[in-house]
Write a protein that holds these residues in place. Structure first.
Motif, short mmCIF file in Angstrom:
data_model
loop_
_atom_site.label_atom_id
_atom_site.label_comp_id
_atom_site.label_asym_id
_atom_site.label_seq_id
_atom_site.Cartn_x
_atom_site.Cartn_y
_atom_site.Cartn_z
N ARG A 115 0.83 -1.22 0.00
CA ARG A 115 0.00 0.00 0.00
C ARG A 115 0.86 1.26 0.00
O ARG A 115 0.49 2.27 -0.59
CB ARG A 115 -0.92 0.00 1.21
CG ARG A 115 -2.08 -0.94 1.04
CD ARG A 115 -3.16 -0.71 2.09
NE ARG A 115 -4.30 -1.54 1.80
CZ ARG A 115 -4.55 -2.69 2.38
NH1 ARG A 115 -3.72 -3.16 3.29
NH2 ARG A 115 -5.60 -3.40 2.07
N GLU A 116 1.97 1.21 0.67
CA GLU A 116 2.84 2.38 0.74
C GLU A 116 3.67 2.54 -0.54
O GLU A 116 3.85 3.66 -1.02
CB GLU A 116 3.78 2.25 1.94
CG GLU A 116 4.74 3.40 2.10
CD GLU A 116 5.70 3.23 3.26
OE1 GLU A 116 6.78 3.81 3.21
OE2 GLU A 116 5.36 2.50 4.22
N SER A 125 3.35 0.81 -3.71
CA SER A 125 2.73 0.67 -5.03
C SER A 125 2.50 2.01 -5.72
O SER A 125 2.76 2.14 -6.92
CB SER A 125 1.41 -0.10 -4.93
OG SER A 125 1.67 -1.45 -4.64
N PRO A 126 2.01 3.05 -5.01
CA PRO A 126 1.83 4.33 -5.68
C PRO A 126 3.14 4.93 -6.22
O PRO A 126 3.12 5.78 -7.10
CB PRO A 126 1.25 5.23 -4.58
CG PRO A 126 0.62 4.30 -3.62
CD PRO A 126 1.48 3.07 -3.65
N LYS A 127 4.26 4.44 -5.71
CA LYS A 127 5.56 4.92 -6.18
C LYS A 127 6.12 4.03 -7.29
O LYS A 127 7.26 4.20 -7.71
CB LYS A 127 6.55 4.97 -5.00
CG LYS A 127 6.10 5.94 -3.91
CD LYS A 127 7.01 5.89 -2.72
CE LYS A 127 6.48 6.84 -1.64
NZ LYS A 127 7.25 6.79 -0.44
N GLY A 128 5.32 3.05 -7.74
CA GLY A 128 5.74 2.18 -8.82
C GLY A 128 6.55 0.97 -8.39
O GLY A 128 7.14 0.30 -9.22
N TYR A 150 6.63 -2.76 -6.98
CA TYR A 150 5.80 -3.95 -6.80
C TYR A 150 6.32 -4.73 -5.60
O TYR A 150 7.51 -5.03 -5.52
CB TYR A 150 5.84 -4.81 -8.06
CG TYR A 150 5.10 -6.11 -7.92
CD1 TYR A 150 3.79 -6.15 -7.46
CD2 TYR A 150 5.71 -7.30 -8.21
CE1 TYR A 150 3.12 -7.33 -7.32
CE2 TYR A 150 5.05 -8.50 -8.09
CZ TYR A 150 3.75 -8.51 -7.64
OH TYR A 150 3.07 -9.69 -7.49
N ARG A 158 -0.93 -7.63 -15.28
CA ARG A 158 -1.57 -6.80 -14.26
C ARG A 158 -3.04 -7.17 -14.06
O ARG A 158 -3.62 -6.87 -13.03
CB ARG A 158 -1.44 -5.33 -14.62
CG ARG A 158 -0.01 -4.85 -14.49
CD ARG A 158 0.22 -3.51 -15.12
NE ARG A 158 -0.73 -2.51 -14.71
CZ ARG A 158 -0.42 -1.28 -14.32
NH1 ARG A 158 0.85 -0.92 -14.28
NH2 ARG A 158 -1.33 -0.44 -13.99
#
Length: 70
Positions: free
Chosen positions: A3-4, A6-9, A11, A54
């Motif tokens: 969650r922390e 993933s928004p930064k790309g 995996y 994905r």
């Protein structure tokens, strides 16, 4: 972590290796074939998780020997 990051790309996957890994010092016993995990098969699983589409995403995979009884 997923969650922390993933928004930064990034995996994040959790892979559980539940069993002995076959090696020169820990081979499969003759009386229990396939009782140890093959290191190449483990590597193949990591590669498949990295390359997964994905549309069918996993964050957790568990590996155990085929000969394991449940």
């Amino acid at each position: 972590m997923a969650r922390e990051l993933s928004p930064k790309g990034v995996y994040v996957a959790h892979i559980v290796i539940d069993g002995a890994i076959r090696s020169a010092t820990s081979p499969n016993p003759a009386e229990k074939p396939d009782s140890h995990l093959d290191p190449d098969a483990i590597a193949d699983t990591y590669l498949s998780v990295i390359a997964q589409p994905r549309s069918a995403w996993t964050h957790e995979t568990e590996l155990h020997p085929w000969a394991e009884r449940f």
